[in-house]
Design an enzyme around this catalytic site. Structure first.
Site, mmCIF file in Angstrom:
data_model
loop_
_atom_site.group_PDB
_atom_site.id
_atom_site.type_symbol
_atom_site.label_atom_id
_atom_site.label_comp_id
_atom_site.label_asym_id
_atom_site.label_seq_id
_atom_site.Cartn_x
_atom_site.Cartn_y
_atom_site.Cartn_z
ATOM 1 N N ILE A 15 5.630 -24.359 -10.307
ATOM 2 C CA ILE A 15 5.816 -25.205 -11.501
ATOM 3 C C ILE A 15 4.481 -25.527 -12.168
ATOM 4 C CG2 ILE A 15 5.728 -27.479 -10.359
ATOM 5 C CD1 ILE A 15 8.282 -28.131 -12.120
ATOM 6 N N GLY A 36 4.378 -30.739 -1.135
ATOM 7 C CA GLY A 36 5.272 -29.985 -2.018
ATOM 8 C C GLY A 36 4.835 -29.952 -3.470
ATOM 9 N N VAL A 37 5.823 -30.186 -4.351
ATOM 10 C CA VAL A 37 5.546 -30.193 -5.798
ATOM 11 C C VAL A 37 4.497 -31.251 -6.128
ATOM 12 C CG1 VAL A 37 6.564 -30.746 -8.040
ATOM 13 C CG2 VAL A 37 7.853 -29.384 -6.415
ATOM 14 N N ASP A 38 4.660 -32.424 -5.524
ATOM 15 C CA ASP A 38 3.761 -33.573 -5.769
ATOM 16 C C ASP A 38 2.313 -33.175 -5.478
ATOM 17 O OD1 ASP A 38 4.159 -37.070 -4.675
ATOM 18 O OD2 ASP A 38 3.225 -36.179 -6.437
ATOM 19 N N SER A 132 14.466 -33.073 -4.680
ATOM 20 C CA SER A 132 15.021 -33.549 -3.402
ATOM 21 C C SER A 132 15.385 -32.444 -2.416
ATOM 22 C CB SER A 132 16.270 -34.435 -3.607
ATOM 23 O OG SER A 132 15.885 -35.726 -4.051
ATOM 24 N N VAL A 135 11.321 -31.765 1.177
ATOM 25 C CA VAL A 135 11.097 -32.825 2.185
ATOM 26 C C VAL A 135 12.301 -33.763 2.254
ATOM 27 C CG1 VAL A 135 9.699 -34.917 2.605
ATOM 28 C CG2 VAL A 135 8.587 -32.741 2.057
ATOM 29 N N TYR A 136 12.948 -33.974 1.098
ATOM 30 C CA TYR A 136 14.082 -34.921 1.070
ATOM 31 C C TYR A 136 15.409 -34.278 1.484
ATOM 32 C CZ TYR A 136 11.133 -38.594 -1.006
ATOM 33 O OH TYR A 136 10.161 -39.536 -1.219
HETATM 34 N N1 APR Z 1 6.518 -25.290 -7.660
HETATM 35 C C1 APR Z 1 7.875 -25.318 -7.714
HETATM 36 N N2 APR Z 1 8.652 -25.734 -6.695
HETATM 37 C C2 APR Z 1 8.017 -26.129 -5.565
HETATM 38 C C3 APR Z 1 6.606 -26.140 -5.430
HETATM 39 C C4 APR Z 1 5.849 -25.686 -6.544
HETATM 40 N N3 APR Z 1 4.506 -25.650 -6.518
HETATM 41 N N4 APR Z 1 6.295 -26.612 -4.171
HETATM 42 C C5 APR Z 1 7.464 -26.866 -3.559
HETATM 43 N N5 APR Z 1 8.507 -26.578 -4.382
HETATM 44 C C6 APR Z 1 9.949 -26.709 -4.142
HETATM 45 C C7 APR Z 1 10.402 -26.851 -2.725
HETATM 46 O O1 APR Z 1 10.540 -25.569 -2.110
HETATM 47 C C8 APR Z 1 11.754 -27.534 -2.936
HETATM 48 O O2 APR Z 1 12.741 -26.572 -3.253
HETATM 49 O O3 APR Z 1 10.359 -27.917 -4.790
HETATM 50 C C9 APR Z 1 11.540 -28.410 -4.165
HETATM 51 C C10 APR Z 1 11.336 -29.901 -3.861
HETATM 52 O O4 APR Z 1 10.594 -30.020 -2.678
HETATM 53 P P1 APR Z 1 9.511 -31.199 -2.436
HETATM 54 O O5 APR Z 1 8.314 -30.937 -3.235
HETATM 55 O O6 APR Z 1 9.396 -31.353 -0.965
HETATM 56 O O7 APR Z 1 10.210 -32.505 -3.069
HETATM 57 P P2 APR Z 1 11.378 -33.424 -2.518
HETATM 58 O O8 APR Z 1 12.303 -32.705 -1.615
HETATM 59 O O9 APR Z 1 11.920 -34.092 -3.757
HETATM 60 O O10 APR Z 1 10.609 -34.506 -1.625
HETATM 61 C C11 APR Z 1 9.745 -35.415 -2.259
HETATM 62 O O11 APR Z 1 7.952 -34.784 -0.842
HETATM 63 O O12 APR Z 1 5.947 -33.954 -1.505
HETATM 64 C C12 APR Z 1 6.583 -35.095 -1.121
HETATM 65 O O13 APR Z 1 5.413 -36.840 -2.268
HETATM 66 C C13 APR Z 1 6.620 -36.118 -2.218
HETATM 67 O O14 APR Z 1 7.409 -37.819 -0.763
HETATM 68 C C14 APR Z 1 7.800 -36.932 -1.781
HETATM 69 C C15 APR Z 1 8.759 -35.887 -1.226
#
Ligand code: APR
Length: 183
Positions: A15, A36-38, A132, A135-136
């Site tokens: 992303i 992850g994305v964050d 979500s 990690v969620y």
């Molecule tokens: N670009 C696009 N998608 C991504 C990327 C990226 N760079 N990195 C990870 N993903 C995907 C993951 O594979 C998953 O399918 O994004 C989706 C959401 O995953 P997470 O980033 O783990 O987000 P989430 O499940 O909503 O959990 C949020 O994770 O990173 C921590 O600080 C964040 O505590 C929060 C939790």
């Protein structure tokens, strides 16, 4: 207001590479970063994003951003105008009835509130991750269904260029399926 049919595009990739008006972050309530994305958004976007997040915590969100809500910051070095941070629900397995509907509504709210905020910012294009589903622990099939259904319902001009950016083949396949089956 009548909704308009959004152009929904699936992108297989990162992303932080997207060139859109708004990139959506799957944040946590602290708004202070994570994995992850964050992690990717803060790493690639640079310190100005975290600085904006800290200002939001100090001004309006002292106790953190509630699940389902969305806030905007600068996009820093990313190829976007804004990052919209939204906090997805942590998936609780085994819920049924009203409790299951309530947690799905929280996930839908992430997409709906992010689009509402992006429209207010004048955006015409937005890139979402699969909120979500990492990690969620939200099951990808259902996470894709909620995402596609909500975006189709919530789309309004001029924000009609909506991209789901999927980080792996499994997520991509589930979103392809959701485009066909989600109402
Ligand atoms: N670009 C696009 N998608 C991504 C990327 C990226 N760079 N990195 C990870 N993903 C995907 C993951 O594979 C998953 O399918 O994004 C989706 C959401 O995953 P997470 O980033 O783990 O987000 P989430 O499940 O909503 O959990 C949020 O994770 O990173 C921590 O600080 C964040 O505590 C929060 C939790």
């Amino acid at each position: 207001m009548a909704t308009s049919a959004p152009l929904i595009t699936l992108v297989r990739g990162d992303i932080t590479d997207q060139q859109v008006d708004v990139i959506v972050n799957a944040a946590n309530s602290s708004l202070l970063g994570g994995g992850g994305v964050d992690g990717a958004i803060h790493r690639r976007g640079g310190g100005s994003i975290l600085a904006d997040c800290r200002k939001l915590r100090a001004s309006h969100y002292g106790r953190g951003l509630p699940t389902g809500r969305a806030v905007a910051t600068t996009a820093g070095k990313l190829q976007a105008q804004y990052v919209v941070h939204t906090v997805g629900p942590v998936h609780q397995p085994g819920l049924t009835g009203e409790a299951e509907r309530a947690q799905s509504e929280l996930l839908a709210s992430c997409y709906r509130e992010s689009m509402r905020l992006a429209r207010e910012l004048g955006a015409t294009s937005i890139a979402f991750p699969a909120i979500s589903t990492g990690v969620y622990r939200w099951p990808l099939a259902d996470g894709a269904r909620v995402a596609v259904r909500t975006v189709r319902e919530a789309a309004q001009a001029p924000l009609l260029d909506v991209r789901f950016v999927l980080f792996d083949d499994a997520a991509y396949a589930h979103f392809e399926q959701a485009l066909v089956t989600a109402g």
